[in-house]
Each structure stands twice: as C-alpha cells, then as structure tokens.
Write a protein that holds these residues in place. Structure first.
Motif, mmCIF file in Angstrom:
data_model
loop_
_atom_site.group_PDB
_atom_site.id
_atom_site.type_symbol
_atom_site.label_atom_id
_atom_site.label_comp_id
_atom_site.label_asym_id
_atom_site.label_seq_id
_atom_site.Cartn_x
_atom_site.Cartn_y
_atom_site.Cartn_z
ATOM 1 N N GLU A 1 0.850 -1.179 0.000
ATOM 2 C CA GLU A 1 0.000 0.000 0.000
ATOM 3 C C GLU A 1 0.891 1.236 0.000
ATOM 4 O OE1 GLU A 1 -2.999 -0.022 2.932
ATOM 5 O OE2 GLU A 1 -3.414 -2.133 2.665
ATOM 6 N N GLN A 2 0.553 2.162 -0.895
ATOM 7 C CA GLN A 2 1.334 3.393 -1.019
ATOM 8 C C GLN A 2 0.399 4.583 -0.933
ATOM 9 O OE1 GLN A 2 3.403 3.192 -4.716
ATOM 10 N NE2 GLN A 2 4.816 1.613 -4.029
ATOM 11 N N VAL A 3 0.927 5.656 -0.474
ATOM 12 C CA VAL A 3 0.161 6.899 -0.412
ATOM 13 C C VAL A 3 0.382 7.635 -1.731
ATOM 14 C CG1 VAL A 3 -0.106 9.099 0.776
ATOM 15 C CG2 VAL A 3 0.423 7.035 2.076
ATOM 16 N N ASN A 4 -0.691 7.981 -2.369
ATOM 17 C CA ASN A 4 -0.610 8.690 -3.640
ATOM 18 C C ASN A 4 -0.353 10.174 -3.356
ATOM 19 O OD1 ASN A 4 -0.740 9.524 -6.228
ATOM 20 N ND2 ASN A 4 -2.848 8.880 -6.591
ATOM 21 N N LEU A 5 0.796 10.696 -3.770
ATOM 22 C CA LEU A 5 1.181 12.075 -3.483
ATOM 23 C C LEU A 5 0.706 13.068 -4.541
ATOM 24 C CD1 LEU A 5 4.812 11.598 -2.132
ATOM 25 C CD2 LEU A 5 2.714 11.936 -0.850
ATOM 26 N N THR A 6 0.149 12.592 -5.631
ATOM 27 C CA THR A 6 -0.262 13.492 -6.704
ATOM 28 C C THR A 6 -1.286 14.523 -6.239
ATOM 29 O OG1 THR A 6 0.187 11.740 -8.293
ATOM 30 C CG2 THR A 6 -1.147 13.588 -9.058
ATOM 31 N N PRO A 7 -2.352 14.169 -5.518
ATOM 32 C CA PRO A 7 -3.287 15.206 -5.055
ATOM 33 C C PRO A 7 -2.634 16.203 -4.095
ATOM 34 C CG PRO A 7 -4.300 13.032 -4.880
ATOM 35 C CD PRO A 7 -2.860 12.824 -5.219
ATOM 36 N N LEU A 8 -1.728 15.721 -3.267
ATOM 37 C CA LEU A 8 -1.042 16.617 -2.340
ATOM 38 C C LEU A 8 -0.190 17.635 -3.091
ATOM 39 C CD1 LEU A 8 -0.322 17.309 0.604
ATOM 40 C CD2 LEU A 8 1.570 15.711 0.407
ATOM 41 N N ILE A 9 0.513 17.201 -4.109
ATOM 42 C CA ILE A 9 1.338 18.100 -4.913
ATOM 43 C C ILE A 9 0.449 19.111 -5.639
ATOM 44 C CG2 ILE A 9 2.893 18.211 -6.891
ATOM 45 C CD1 ILE A 9 4.023 15.499 -5.941
ATOM 46 N N ASP A 10 -0.699 18.664 -6.144
ATOM 47 C CA ASP A 10 -1.626 19.582 -6.809
ATOM 48 C C ASP A 10 -2.100 20.671 -5.855
ATOM 49 O OD1 ASP A 10 -1.375 18.165 -9.120
ATOM 50 O OD2 ASP A 10 -3.271 17.055 -8.899
ATOM 51 N N VAL A 11 -2.417 20.303 -4.643
ATOM 52 C CA VAL A 11 -2.876 21.279 -3.649
ATOM 53 C C VAL A 11 -1.762 22.271 -3.320
ATOM 54 C CG1 VAL A 11 -3.604 21.537 -1.243
ATOM 55 C CG2 VAL A 11 -4.644 19.784 -2.676
ATOM 56 N N VAL A 12 -0.554 21.809 -3.189
ATOM 57 C CA VAL A 12 0.577 22.700 -2.888
ATOM 58 C C VAL A 12 0.779 23.688 -4.036
ATOM 59 C CG1 VAL A 12 3.076 22.785 -2.561
ATOM 60 C CG2 VAL A 12 1.711 21.110 -1.321
ATOM 61 N N PHE A 13 0.704 23.223 -5.279
ATOM 62 C CA PHE A 13 0.859 24.141 -6.409
ATOM 63 C C PHE A 13 -0.275 25.145 -6.469
ATOM 64 C CE2 PHE A 13 3.733 20.913 -8.500
ATOM 65 C CZ PHE A 13 4.855 21.717 -8.422
ATOM 66 N N LEU A 14 -1.491 24.725 -6.169
ATOM 67 C CA LEU A 14 -2.616 25.666 -6.143
ATOM 68 C C LEU A 14 -2.430 26.727 -5.059
ATOM 69 C CD1 LEU A 14 -5.672 23.348 -6.785
ATOM 70 C CD2 LEU A 14 -4.745 25.100 -8.293
ATOM 71 N N LEU A 15 -1.943 26.326 -3.895
ATOM 72 C CA LEU A 15 -1.662 27.298 -2.834
ATOM 73 C C LEU A 15 -0.563 28.265 -3.261
ATOM 74 C CD1 LEU A 15 -1.829 25.106 0.395
ATOM 75 C CD2 LEU A 15 -3.377 26.943 -0.271
ATOM 76 N N LEU A 16 0.464 27.751 -3.896
ATOM 77 C CA LEU A 16 1.549 28.600 -4.370
ATOM 78 C C LEU A 16 1.031 29.633 -5.363
ATOM 79 C CD1 LEU A 16 4.627 29.153 -4.478
ATOM 80 C CD2 LEU A 16 4.705 27.542 -6.381
ATOM 81 N N ILE A 17 0.209 29.199 -6.301
ATOM 82 C CA ILE A 17 -0.349 30.126 -7.287
ATOM 83 C C ILE A 17 -1.251 31.148 -6.607
ATOM 84 C CG2 ILE A 17 -1.947 30.271 -9.248
ATOM 85 C CD1 ILE A 17 -0.737 27.578 -10.191
ATOM 86 N N PHE A 18 -2.046 30.715 -5.638
ATOM 87 C CA PHE A 18 -2.925 31.641 -4.919
ATOM 88 C C PHE A 18 -2.118 32.729 -4.223
ATOM 89 C CE2 PHE A 18 -4.806 32.819 -0.834
ATOM 90 C CZ PHE A 18 -5.955 33.455 -1.282
ATOM 91 N N PHE A 19 -1.065 32.354 -3.516
ATOM 92 C CA PHE A 19 -0.273 33.350 -2.800
ATOM 93 C C PHE A 19 0.498 34.268 -3.756
ATOM 94 C CE2 PHE A 19 -0.619 30.298 0.827
ATOM 95 C CZ PHE A 19 -1.370 31.138 1.630
ATOM 96 N N MET A 20 0.931 33.749 -4.893
ATOM 97 C CA MET A 20 1.621 34.598 -5.861
ATOM 98 C C MET A 20 0.669 35.631 -6.456
ATOM 99 S SD MET A 20 4.216 31.879 -7.755
ATOM 100 C CE MET A 20 3.703 32.448 -9.307
ATOM 101 N N VAL A 21 -0.561 35.243 -6.732
ATOM 102 C CA VAL A 21 -1.528 36.160 -7.327
ATOM 103 C C VAL A 21 -2.021 37.179 -6.309
ATOM 104 C CG1 VAL A 21 -3.841 36.267 -8.352
ATOM 105 C CG2 VAL A 21 -2.219 34.543 -9.124
ATOM 106 N N SER A 22 -2.169 36.769 -5.064
ATOM 107 C CA SER A 22 -2.730 37.672 -4.055
ATOM 108 C C SER A 22 -1.693 38.590 -3.421
ATOM 109 C CB SER A 22 -3.434 36.853 -2.972
ATOM 110 O OG SER A 22 -2.494 36.052 -2.284
ATOM 111 N N THR A 23 -0.437 38.458 -3.755
ATOM 112 C CA THR A 23 0.604 39.306 -3.200
ATOM 113 C C THR A 23 0.497 40.704 -3.784
ATOM 114 O OG1 THR A 23 2.072 37.410 -3.006
ATOM 115 C CG2 THR A 23 3.101 39.568 -2.922
ATOM 116 N N THR A 24 0.668 41.712 -2.930
ATOM 117 C CA THR A 24 0.676 43.085 -3.422
ATOM 118 C C THR A 24 2.106 43.479 -3.732
ATOM 119 O OG1 THR A 24 0.853 43.908 -1.168
ATOM 120 C CG2 THR A 24 -1.360 43.744 -2.096
ATOM 121 N N PHE A 25 2.249 44.242 -4.777
ATOM 122 C CA PHE A 25 3.568 44.680 -5.193
ATOM 123 C C PHE A 25 3.682 46.172 -4.910
ATOM 124 C CE2 PHE A 25 2.601 40.999 -7.806
ATOM 125 C CZ PHE A 25 3.734 40.227 -7.562
#
Length: 147
Positions: A11-35
């Motif tokens: 039995e293995q833990v599938n990391l693909t959904p976890l990686i997708d969530v991390v990338f979505l969070l990264l994109i969210f924080f990059m877009v919401s950052t004020t310059f």
C-alpha cells in the motif's frame, strides 16, 4: 482445490493530489501578493515637518540620487547629462506642462544638481514644482538637540 494466494501489493500513499494542492496554494499566494513601487536608486531624503500631500496619478517625478544620477517616473537614465533628462521629461510629459513636477533628491545630493533640475523644469514651462522630504524621527530630534 487449491487456490493460489494473491500477492497483496504494497500500500502506497498517492502524493499526486497533495502536490496539486501545494501548487494551487503557491499560485494563490503569488496572485494575491501586493507589489510596491520601488525605484532602483537608493536615496536618503532630507527631513521636514508638515502634512503629506495627496498623491496625484498624472505627475512627473524626477529622482536624483547621491551621485547625481537621474530617474524619471521610476526609469533610470543612461547618463547624468541635463539634455538626457530633458528628453526623458518630454517623453513622459508629452508637452503637458500642467501636471505636477516632483523633484526627489537624496539628502547628500549636491545642491547645484537639484537647482539644475528646477531650472530645467522652469525652462520647459512647468509651474507646479514640488520637492519631497521625509518627516524626522523622534529619536533624531533628541540627538540633534544634544549636539
């Protein structure tokens, strides 16, 4: 009857959904950052006491660093010649001399350079000139009084 035992897969833990969530969070924080608007020239402003003026959208701001280098509305100029500054002001202003003309000079800038920029602005027809300063910090006033 002999039944073959099925070999259980590990039995293995599938990391693909976890990686997708991390990338979505990264994109969210990059877009919401004020310059913030930052210039590439490091300047130390002179100090004065007074109220801040409201920021005007259409303006020409000339920044003079401590070495005499110019920047017009955040774009650094290639040299320190006054003719280059005149050309940059014409490009930014488009001949509209009614807009505010703001001069920001470093506290260590030679006085003659700031006066040259003021003379250039006057020669070009700008009548609404302003000089920027920064308010003194409370600790600075005490140290000056002690000197």
């Amino acid at each position: 009857m002999q039944f073959k035992r099925q070999v259980k897969a590990e039995e293995q833990v599938n990391l693909t959904p976890l990686i997708d969530v991390v990338f979505l969070l990264l994109i969210f924080f990059m877009v919401s950052t004020t310059f913030t608007k930052e210039t590439h020239l490091k300047i130390d402003l002179p100090e004065a006491v007074g109220d801040k003026q409201p920021t005007v959208v259409d303006q020409i701001e000339v920044v003079v660093d401590s070495h005499g280098g110019y920047s017009v509305n955040g774009r650094a100029l290639v040299n320190k010649q006054i003719n280059t500054l005149r050309t940059a002001i014409l490009d930014v202003g488009g001949g509209n001399t009614g807009v505010p003309f703001i001069i920001t000079g470093d506290a260590n800038t030679p006085y003659q350079i700031v006066i040259s920029v003021m003379d250039l602005a006057g020669d070009m027809g700008y009548g609404n000139l302003s000089l920027t300063t920064q308010t003194p910090e409370e600790g600075d006033e005490n140290s000056r009084a002690a000197d």
